[in-house]
Design a protein around this motif. Structure first.
Motif, PDB file in Angstrom:
ATOM      1  N   ILE A   1      70.826   5.645  22.974  1.00 12.80           N
ATOM      2  CA  ILE A   1      70.253   6.838  22.547  1.00 12.80           C
ATOM      3  C   ILE A   1      69.945   8.089  23.364  1.00 12.80           C
ATOM      4  CG2 ILE A   1      67.813   7.514  21.871  1.00 12.80           C
ATOM      5  CD1 ILE A   1      67.378   4.400  21.135  1.00 12.80           C
ATOM      6  N   ALA A   2      69.921   7.978  24.402  1.00 14.33           N
ATOM      7  CA  ALA A   2      69.987   9.076  25.609  1.00 14.33           C
ATOM      8  C   ALA A   2      71.269   9.973  25.322  1.00 14.33           C
ATOM      9  CB  ALA A   2      69.665   8.651  26.998  1.00 14.33           C
ATOM     10  N   ARG A   3      72.368   9.245  25.404  1.00 13.39           N
ATOM     11  CA  ARG A   3      73.606  10.000  25.056  1.00 13.39           C
ATOM     12  C   ARG A   3      73.707  10.730  24.134  1.00 13.39           C
ATOM     13  NH1 ARG A   3      77.247   5.124  28.199  1.00 13.39           N
ATOM     14  NH2 ARG A   3      77.204   6.153  30.503  1.00 13.39           N
ATOM     15  N   HIS A   4      73.391   9.998  22.866  1.00 14.84           N
ATOM     16  CA  HIS A   4      73.459  10.634  21.655  1.00 14.84           C
ATOM     17  C   HIS A   4      72.761  11.912  21.521  1.00 14.84           C
ATOM     18  CE1 HIS A   4      73.342  11.311  17.330  1.00 14.84           C
ATOM     19  NE2 HIS A   4      74.514  10.224  17.149  1.00 14.84           N
ATOM     20  N   TYR A   5      71.334  11.702  21.912  1.00 13.29           N
ATOM     21  CA  TYR A   5      70.450  12.661  21.948  1.00 13.29           C
ATOM     22  C   TYR A   5      70.787  14.040  22.493  1.00 13.29           C
ATOM     23  CZ  TYR A   5      66.033  15.205  22.425  1.00 13.29           C
ATOM     24  OH  TYR A   5      65.028  16.463  22.760  1.00 13.29           O
ATOM     25  N   THR A   6      71.140  13.695  23.970  1.00  9.25           N
ATOM     26  CA  THR A   6      71.452  15.001  24.981  1.00  9.25           C
ATOM     27  C   THR A   6      72.921  15.377  24.664  1.00  9.25           C
ATOM     28  OG1 THR A   6      72.114  13.448  26.530  1.00  9.25           O
ATOM     29  CG2 THR A   6      69.826  13.897  26.611  1.00  9.25           C
ATOM     30  N   GLY A   7      74.033  14.821  24.224  1.00  7.22           N
ATOM     31  CA  GLY A   7      75.134  15.150  24.146  1.00  7.22           C
ATOM     32  C   GLY A   7      75.985  15.067  25.754  1.00  7.22           C
ATOM     33  N   ARG A   8      75.127  14.318  26.477  1.00  7.44           N
ATOM     34  CA  ARG A   8      75.805  14.164  27.905  1.00  7.44           C
ATOM     35  C   ARG A   8      76.235  12.698  28.002  1.00  7.44           C
ATOM     36  NH1 ARG A   8      70.713  16.910  30.935  1.00  7.44           N
ATOM     37  NH2 ARG A   8      70.636  19.135  29.868  1.00  7.44           N
ATOM     38  N   GLN A   9      76.736  12.477  29.305  1.00  7.98           N
ATOM     39  CA  GLN A   9      77.393  10.941  29.316  1.00  7.98           C
ATOM     40  C   GLN A   9      76.856  10.416  30.659  1.00  7.98           C
ATOM     41  OE1 GLN A   9      81.603  11.352  29.373  1.00  7.98           O
ATOM     42  NE2 GLN A   9      81.572  11.384  27.091  1.00  7.98           N
ATOM     43  N   ALA A  10      76.414  11.249  31.719  1.00 11.72           N
ATOM     44  CA  ALA A  10      76.170  10.427  32.958  1.00 11.72           C
ATOM     45  C   ALA A  10      74.949   9.851  32.753  1.00 11.72           C
ATOM     46  CB  ALA A  10      76.201  11.427  34.074  1.00 11.72           C
ATOM     47  N   VAL A  11      74.807   8.552  33.631  1.00  5.73           N
ATOM     48  CA  VAL A  11      73.393   7.789  33.680  1.00  5.73           C
ATOM     49  C   VAL A  11      73.461   7.642  35.015  1.00  5.73           C
ATOM     50  CG1 VAL A  11      72.107   5.916  32.931  1.00  5.73           C
ATOM     51  CG2 VAL A  11      73.664   6.942  31.317  1.00  5.73           C
ATOM     52  N   VAL A  12      72.091   7.695  35.492  1.00  4.08           N
ATOM     53  CA  VAL A  12      71.835   7.495  36.872  1.00  4.08           C
ATOM     54  C   VAL A  12      70.970   6.543  37.116  1.00  4.08           C
ATOM     55  CG1 VAL A  12      70.470   8.364  38.877  1.00  4.08           C
ATOM     56  CG2 VAL A  12      71.935  10.149  37.597  1.00  4.08           C
ATOM     57  N   ALA A  13      71.114   5.275  38.066  1.00  3.82           N
ATOM     58  CA  ALA A  13      70.355   4.218  38.211  1.00  3.82           C
ATOM     59  C   ALA A  13      70.066   4.178  39.749  1.00  3.82           C
ATOM     60  CB  ALA A  13      71.061   3.048  37.839  1.00  3.82           C
ATOM     61  N   PHE A  14      69.472   2.965  40.071  1.00  2.00           N
ATOM     62  CA  PHE A  14      69.036   3.081  41.628  1.00  2.00           C
ATOM     63  C   PHE A  14      69.275   1.862  42.190  1.00  2.00           C
ATOM     64  CE2 PHE A  14      66.233   6.108  39.770  1.00  2.00           C
ATOM     65  CZ  PHE A  14      65.766   6.810  40.478  1.00  2.00           C
ATOM     66  N   ASP A  15      69.476   2.066  43.561  1.00  2.00           N
ATOM     67  CA  ASP A  15      69.873   0.843  44.506  1.00  2.00           C
ATOM     68  C   ASP A  15      68.537  -0.417  44.282  1.00  2.00           C
ATOM     69  OD1 ASP A  15      71.948   1.906  45.907  1.00  2.00           O
ATOM     70  OD2 ASP A  15      70.830   2.517  47.431  1.00  2.00           O
ATOM     71  N   HIS A  16      69.129  -1.446  44.266  1.00  2.00           N
ATOM     72  CA  HIS A  16      68.054  -2.521  44.029  1.00  2.00           C
ATOM     73  C   HIS A  16      67.714  -2.845  42.545  1.00  2.00           C
ATOM     74  CE1 HIS A  16      67.887  -2.600  48.405  1.00  2.00           C
ATOM     75  NE2 HIS A  16      67.743  -1.265  48.434  1.00  2.00           N
ATOM     76  N   GLY A  17      68.319  -1.895  41.552  1.00  2.00           N
ATOM     77  CA  GLY A  17      67.824  -2.030  40.243  1.00  2.00           C
ATOM     78  C   GLY A  17      68.562  -3.277  39.538  1.00  2.00           C
ATOM     79  N   TYR A  18      67.860  -3.826  38.719  1.00  2.00           N
ATOM     80  CA  TYR A  18      68.411  -4.733  37.758  1.00  2.00           C
ATOM     81  C   TYR A  18      68.030  -4.568  36.342  1.00  2.00           C
ATOM     82  CZ  TYR A  18      69.392  -8.772  35.325  1.00  2.00           C
ATOM     83  OH  TYR A  18      69.757 -10.027  34.352  1.00  2.00           O
ATOM     84  N   HIS A  19      69.110  -4.378  35.345  1.00  2.00           N
ATOM     85  CA  HIS A  19      68.849  -4.314  33.956  1.00  2.00           C
ATOM     86  C   HIS A  19      69.667  -5.048  33.189  1.00  2.00           C
ATOM     87  CE1 HIS A  19      67.083  -0.200  35.299  1.00  2.00           C
ATOM     88  NE2 HIS A  19      67.922  -0.238  36.197  1.00  2.00           N
ATOM     89  N   GLY A  20      70.284  -6.131  33.562  1.00  2.00           N
ATOM     90  CA  GLY A  20      70.695  -7.042  32.424  1.00  2.00           C
ATOM     91  C   GLY A  20      72.208  -7.560  33.158  1.00  2.00           C
ATOM     92  N   ARG A  21      72.801  -8.168  32.198  1.00  2.00           N
ATOM     93  CA  ARG A  21      74.082  -8.928  32.505  1.00  2.00           C
ATOM     94  C   ARG A  21      75.132  -8.507  31.604  1.00  2.00           C
ATOM     95  NH1 ARG A  21      73.622 -14.185  35.290  1.00  2.00           N
ATOM     96  NH2 ARG A  21      71.392 -14.426  36.164  1.00  2.00           N
ATOM     97  N   THR A  22      74.744  -7.603  30.621  1.00  2.00           N
ATOM     98  CA  THR A  22      75.937  -7.209  29.782  1.00  2.00           C
ATOM     99  C   THR A  22      76.855  -6.328  30.432  1.00  2.00           C
ATOM    100  OG1 THR A  22      74.418  -5.457  28.803  1.00  2.00           O
ATOM    101  CG2 THR A  22      74.748  -7.380  27.657  1.00  2.00           C
ATOM    102  N   ASN A  23      77.844  -5.826  29.879  1.00  2.00           N
ATOM    103  CA  ASN A  23      78.959  -4.938  30.795  1.00  2.00           C
ATOM    104  C   ASN A  23      78.246  -3.716  31.193  1.00  2.00           C
ATOM    105  OD1 ASN A  23      81.256  -2.661  30.855  1.00  2.00           O
ATOM    106  ND2 ASN A  23      82.094  -4.555  31.493  1.00  2.00           N
ATOM    107  N   LEU A  24      77.520  -2.963  30.136  1.00  2.00           N
ATOM    108  CA  LEU A  24      77.017  -1.819  30.511  1.00  2.00           C
ATOM    109  C   LEU A  24      75.908  -1.853  31.556  1.00  2.00           C
ATOM    110  CD1 LEU A  24      76.173   1.277  30.602  1.00  2.00           C
ATOM    111  CD2 LEU A  24      75.078   0.982  28.574  1.00  2.00           C
TER     112      LEU A  24
END
Length: 446
Positions: A136-159
């Protein structure tokens, strides 16, 4: 109230013979890649107790990793699920929709931070919610880069593996991962080079400078952050960091995504952890505690962002399953009726004095952190040596398990002991669990 007597009973060793027999079946039938922390096979659960196949009653300090916040088999959840199963179990919302999906979205739009116009979409898991928030964020902004953090956990799928920081066991040999993902340092007061005070002063500047230099604000679609990091060690950012980061994102047209999969739904003493610093995310991802144990997740956000997606650009066969939606409505009803956000703060008031007293006696407890019923201690060598004490952490965990207390560890270095009791557990049960934990720690630490 649960019909299960709310007390610990150890009829056999942990695990008992029946659980051991079932675990042999597991080894013969289930992929070895599906690990088990405590091979005790549960037959019933309620309140703060798990009843295993051998008749043991264990105290639950894990809540299925922050899922059964309202307790197992909570009456409102059971009632609504039973009724919904009797009505129908599936049609697929994208084929022939149903009101239960709308009911959950209305609740999410009402309960999540901010009084702006919102929209929601429902999915199956936290990882799926995060993937869709990035889409959703990529579609809305027309941008591609996404910033995440050291020690972060967001799941086990490829992305989401690309977003997740920890290699073992989540990412090891599973690459290559999705591109245009950038990682910056976490605001981690305990391990910030200059200590907590410098972390509060410096962490935002470090993060935004790195994004400017390595990504470019104009290329950045989203910054994704857990308001309290979960699997990475229950890391609470320095005061003001999350709010200042959200404001910086707004200045640069970057979508700020709060991943509240683990922190959401009363776990931290507010309905959502973002509320503690009066942060209003552009998008917020939810799962875990939302539905009392049934698989459901959501993305909720500003209407102009959520509605920017073309028709049928979001969805999934099972997303917002009617039975899971019924469970969510029952869980939310329970949270409101029993004021479980307040109950989480009461849990904190029970735990913190005990943990602080233990830390005064044992220098291996380097840090105590968290909020509400999402608390942790970080174990180190002690005596000024902050080297992670992973083996001590594992030993304490095993000692707790042997005495019938279900506990969990976490952290990038495997040295964080976390406490996630269901909010349905009584004060007496929590106190007994803490007694067991203290004895287990003392036995391991010497």
């Amino acid at each position: 109230m649960s019909t299960i007597e709310q007390r610990r009973i150890l009829s056999t060793a942990i695990p008992g013979p029946r659980s051991e027999e079932l675990h042999r079946r597991k080894a013969a039938t289930v992929s070895a890649g599906v690990g088990v922390g405590l091979p005790v096979y549960v037959e019933r659960a309620g309140g703060g107790i798990l009843v295993d196949a051998d008749g043991n009653q264990l105290i639950d300090f894990g809540s299925g990793i922050a899922v059964t916040t309202v307790g197992n088999a909570a009456p409102h959840v059971v009632e609504r699920v039973q009724q919904q199963v009797d009505d129908f179990t599936h049609t697929c919302f994208m084929v022939t929709p149903y009101a239960e999906y709308l009911d959950v979205c209305e609740q999410l739009n009402e309960l999540t931070p901010g009084d702006h116009d919102k929209r929601s979409a429902l999915f199956n898991s936290g990882a799926e919610a995060v993937e869709n928030a990035v889409k959703i964020a990529r579609h809305y902004t027309g941008r591609q880069a996404v910033v995440a953090f050291d020690h972060g956990y967001h799941g086990r799928t490829n992305l989401t593996m690309a977003l997740t920081a920890k290699n073992m066991p989540y990412k090891h040999k599973f690459g290559p991962f999705a591109g245009e993902i950038y990682r910056v340092p976490a605001s981690y007061p305990f391990r910030w080079p200059g200590g907590p005070a410098d972390c509060a002063k410096e962490s935002l500047d470090v993060v935004t400078t790195m994004i400017h230099a390595q990504v470019g604000e104009e290329n950045c679609a989203a910054v994704i952050l857990e308001p309290i990091q979960g699997e990475g060690g229950f890391i609470v950012p320095a005061p003001g960091f999350v709010k200042s980061l959200a404001e910086w994102c707004a200045e640069h047209g970057i979508v700020f995504i709060a991943d509240e999969v683990q922190t959401g739904f009363c776990r931290t003493g507010d309905w959502f952890a973002s509320e503690h610093e009066e942060v209003v995310p552009d998008l917020i991802t939810t799962a875990k505690g939302i539905a009392g144990g049934l698989p459901l997740a959501g993305v909720t956000g500003r209407a102009e962002i959520m509605d920017a997606i073309h028709a049928s650009g979001l969805g999934g066969t099972y997303g917002g399953n009617p039975v899971a939606c019924a469970a969510a409505l029952g869980a939310i009803e329970t949270m409101k009726e029993e004021d479980l956000a307040t109950r989480a703060r009461q849990v904190e008031a029970i735990f913190l004095p005990r943990l602080r007293a233990l830390a005064e006696r044992y220098p291996q407890i380097g840090d105590i952190r968290g909020r509400g019923a999402m608390l942790a201690i970080e174990l180190v060598n002690g005596g000024g040596d902050l080297t992670p004490a992973s083996e001590l952490t594992a030993t304490v965990n095993r000692n707790c398990h042997a005495e019938g207390l279900v506990t969990l560890t976490c952290g990038t270095y495997g040295n964080v002991f976390r406490f996630l009791p269901p909010l349905s557990a009584s004060d007496e049960l929590l106190t007994e669990g803490l007694d067991i934990f203290e004895a287990a720690f003392e036995k391991a630490a010497g």
